[in-house]
Design an enzyme around this catalytic site. Structure first.
Site, short mmCIF file in Angstrom:
data_model
loop_
_atom_site.label_atom_id
_atom_site.label_comp_id
_atom_site.label_asym_id
_atom_site.label_seq_id
_atom_site.Cartn_x
_atom_site.Cartn_y
_atom_site.Cartn_z
N GLU A 1 0.79 -3.97 -2.42
CA GLU A 1 -0.55 -3.56 -2.87
C GLU A 1 -1.61 -3.89 -1.82
O GLU A 1 -2.73 -4.29 -2.13
CB GLU A 1 -0.86 -4.13 -4.25
CG GLU A 1 0.15 -3.60 -5.27
CD GLU A 1 -0.25 -3.72 -6.71
OE1 GLU A 1 -1.45 -3.76 -7.00
OE2 GLU A 1 0.66 -3.74 -7.56
C1 LIG Z 1 9.29 -5.65 -2.85
C2 LIG Z 1 8.31 -4.56 -2.58
C3 LIG Z 1 7.79 -3.83 -3.63
C4 LIG Z 1 6.89 -2.78 -3.39
N1 LIG Z 1 6.45 -2.01 -4.44
C5 LIG Z 1 5.76 -0.86 -4.17
C6 LIG Z 1 5.46 0.07 -5.20
O1 LIG Z 1 5.79 -0.13 -6.38
N2 LIG Z 1 4.81 1.22 -4.88
C7 LIG Z 1 4.43 1.50 -3.60
O2 LIG Z 1 3.85 2.56 -3.37
N3 LIG Z 1 4.69 0.61 -2.58
C8 LIG Z 1 5.34 -0.54 -2.85
N4 LIG Z 1 5.64 -1.42 -1.83
C9 LIG Z 1 5.24 -1.10 -0.47
C10 LIG Z 1 4.13 -2.00 0.08
O3 LIG Z 1 2.92 -1.71 -0.57
C11 LIG Z 1 4.09 -1.80 1.60
O4 LIG Z 1 5.25 -2.41 2.13
C12 LIG Z 1 2.84 -2.37 2.21
O5 LIG Z 1 1.71 -1.62 1.83
C13 LIG Z 1 2.91 -2.42 3.75
O6 LIG Z 1 3.33 -1.20 4.28
P1 LIG Z 1 4.50 -1.17 5.35
O7 LIG Z 1 5.67 -1.93 4.78
O8 LIG Z 1 4.74 0.23 5.75
O9 LIG Z 1 3.96 -1.99 6.57
P2 LIG Z 1 3.08 -1.41 7.79
O10 LIG Z 1 1.96 -0.61 7.26
O11 LIG Z 1 3.99 -0.79 8.77
O12 LIG Z 1 2.49 -2.76 8.39
C14 LIG Z 1 3.24 -3.60 9.27
C15 LIG Z 1 2.30 -4.73 9.71
O13 LIG Z 1 1.19 -4.19 10.44
C16 LIG Z 1 -0.02 -4.60 9.83
N5 LIG Z 1 -1.02 -3.53 9.97
C17 LIG Z 1 -0.89 -2.22 9.65
N6 LIG Z 1 -2.04 -1.56 9.88
C18 LIG Z 1 -2.93 -2.48 10.33
C19 LIG Z 1 -4.30 -2.43 10.75
N7 LIG Z 1 -5.00 -1.30 10.71
N8 LIG Z 1 -4.87 -3.57 11.17
C20 LIG Z 1 -4.18 -4.73 11.18
N9 LIG Z 1 -2.90 -4.84 10.81
C21 LIG Z 1 -2.27 -3.74 10.38
C22 LIG Z 1 0.34 -4.88 8.38
O14 LIG Z 1 -0.60 -5.73 7.77
C23 LIG Z 1 1.70 -5.50 8.54
O15 LIG Z 1 1.57 -6.85 8.88
C24 LIG Z 1 6.49 -2.50 -2.07
C25 LIG Z 1 6.99 -3.27 -1.01
C26 LIG Z 1 7.91 -4.26 -1.24
C27 LIG Z 1 8.47 -5.03 -0.07
#
Ligand SMILES: Cc1cc2nc3c(=O)[nH]c(=O)nc-3n(C[C@H](O)[C@H](O)[C@H](O)COP(=O)(O)OP(=O)(O)OC[C@H]3O[C@@H](n4cnc5c(N)ncnc54)[C@H](O)[C@@H]3O)c2cc1C
Length: 380
Positions: free
Chosen positions: A363
């Site tokens: 989230e």
């Molecule tokens: C157990 C689990 C349950 C989940 N449940 C749901 C769900 O029910 N529905 C749903 O839609 N999603 C869900 N998610 C997804 C979750 O919301 C995402 O994993 C999260 O938003 C981060 O996206 P990402 O994994 O693609 O990481 P990325 O966006 O690839 O980020 C990787 C890293 O880069 C950083 N980063 C990215 N952009 C920036 C920026 N502009 N400035 C600084 N830092 C940045 C991030 O903070 C992070 O540290 C779930 C994830 C998990 C692991």
């Protein structure tokens, strides 16, 4: 200002605490170990009204305020964050999103079943190439007149395998950017909707996280939430409230670990006295208690803002950012206070430490919360 809880809030707190200790605690270690979804416990939570806490009673909800919801989330999360994430997604993303933005027909057809816990919901925004950058939706919902054709992949979806109703965000008109995104209600069993394998996770292992595939899924137009192009706004508004729930989950994980550490520190003896009498341990407990209280105040304030019709985008981001940091730090210290016992499953704190980490990721990661907070304070 009045910091005391009402009698009703105290009753909800006690009911959630009793449920956590009587129904969630037994078997929590095994469910974590075996990645078992708490089916029976979620069914009972639905019967007790914990799955549609803020939903109006006319749609089978409990008609309570957001403060009641965060109080319950804290108590459930002290014991089992895998169960509490189901409560959080169903309440604040699915039920609240449908109640706030769905039409009457959608509320009658879907919300009533979700709020009573008859079925569970899922919120599907993230994709392999669209996590923090949620505007980069690759999933498409092509307008075919009276229906949409949905194609694409969602990943990390909580309740992915268990849900019956999925709120899916998808791009309809790429040229319009985020204003060309829609939110659709998709039902399990629709042709072309496949559920991918379950993720093997570090924490909240009892929860059910899957990728989802949509291959030419025909979704009737009456299943679109709001006007054409409202989907991204829908997702952002819903997540803003969702963050209060995850902040409360983080608060509960921290408070649960603290309570265990406090008890242990008063029992365990080293150098002829209880370890709580060593100042190094007493100071850890003092820090934990202070940080948890600060986190609780941020969470309650955000819930209060939501209940009083104020803008809570800033407060929910601050609550989530801070409470998740406190969850991480507190659980690490709780393991330390337990010494070797902290490193084994029987004492619960190692699980709470693993569970805490997700609160800094889903989230909206902590970095994304800082973007929300800094934008908010810099624009004023
Ligand atoms: C157990 C689990 C349950 C989940 N449940 C749901 C769900 O029910 N529905 C749903 O839609 N999603 C869900 N998610 C997804 C979750 O919301 C995402 O994993 C999260 O938003 C981060 O996206 P990402 O994994 O693609 O990481 P990325 O966006 O690839 O980020 C990787 C890293 O880069 C950083 N980063 C990215 N952009 C920036 C920026 N502009 N400035 C600084 N830092 C940045 C991030 O903070 C992070 O540290 C779930 C994830 C998990 C692991």
């Amino acid at each position: 200002m009045d910091f005391s809880l009402s009698e009703e809030h105290i009753m909800i707190q006690q009911a959630a605490r009793d449920f956590a200790n009587n129904e969630l605690l037994p078997g929590v270690i095994e469910r974590d170990e075996n990645q078992t979804f708490p089916h029976e416990q979620i069914k009972k939570l639905g019967e007790l009204g914990f799955l549609g806490m803020m939903t109006d009673t006319q749609y089978n909800g409990s008609g309570m305020d957001t403060l009641s919801y965060v109080i319950a989330m804290e108590e459930l999360s002290k014991v089992d964050a895998s169960a509490s994430v189901v409560v959080s997604v169903n309440n604040s993303l699915v039920c609240w999103g449908l109640e706030a933005f769905g039409n009457e027909e959608q509320k009658q057809k879907y919300l009533s079943r979700l709020a009573s816990g008859e079925v569970i919901g899922a919120f599907c925004l993230s994709e392999p190439e669209a996590g923090s950058d949620a505007t980069s939706q690759k999933t498409t919902a092509i307008d075919k007149g009276d229906h949409y054709i949905l194609n694409g992949t969602k990943n990390w979806i909580t309740n992915g395998g268990t849900a019956d109703i999925y709120l899916v965000i998808a791009q309809t008109n790429r040229e319009k950017g985020h204003k060309g995104i829609n939110a659709l209600i998709v039902e399990k069993g629709m042709d072309g909707f496949e559920i991918g394998p379950k993720e093997n996770k570090l924490g909240i292992r009892g929860s059910d996280t899957h990728s989802l595939n949509f291959n030419d899924v025909k979704v009737p137009k009456e299943n679109r939430i709001g006007e054409d192009g409202f989907g991204f706004k829908f997702a952002m508004k819903t997540l803003s409230g969702g963050r209060i729930g995850i902040a409360a989950q983080a608060l509960g994980i921290a408070a649960g670990a603290y309570e265990l550490a406090l008890k242990y520190a008063k029992e365990r003896k080293a150098f002829g006295t209880e370890i709580a009498n060593h100042q190094a341990i007493a100071f850890k407990l003092a820090d934990m208690h202070t940080q948890i209280e600060a986190a609780r105040n941020l969470v309650y304030k955000s819930a209060w803002e939501k209940d009083n019709g104020k803008n809570y985008d800033l407060s929910s981001a601050m609550a989530k950012l801070y409470a998740s940091k406190v969850a991480m730090e507190t659980t690490v210290e709780a393991v330390q206070i337990h010494g070797g016992n902290g490193f084994v499953k029987d004492y619960h704190v190692e699980r709470l430490m693993r569970d805490a980490k997700i609160t800094q990721i889903y989230e909206g990661t902590s970095e994304i919360q800082k973007i929300v907070i800094s934008r908010s304070i810099l624009q004023n």
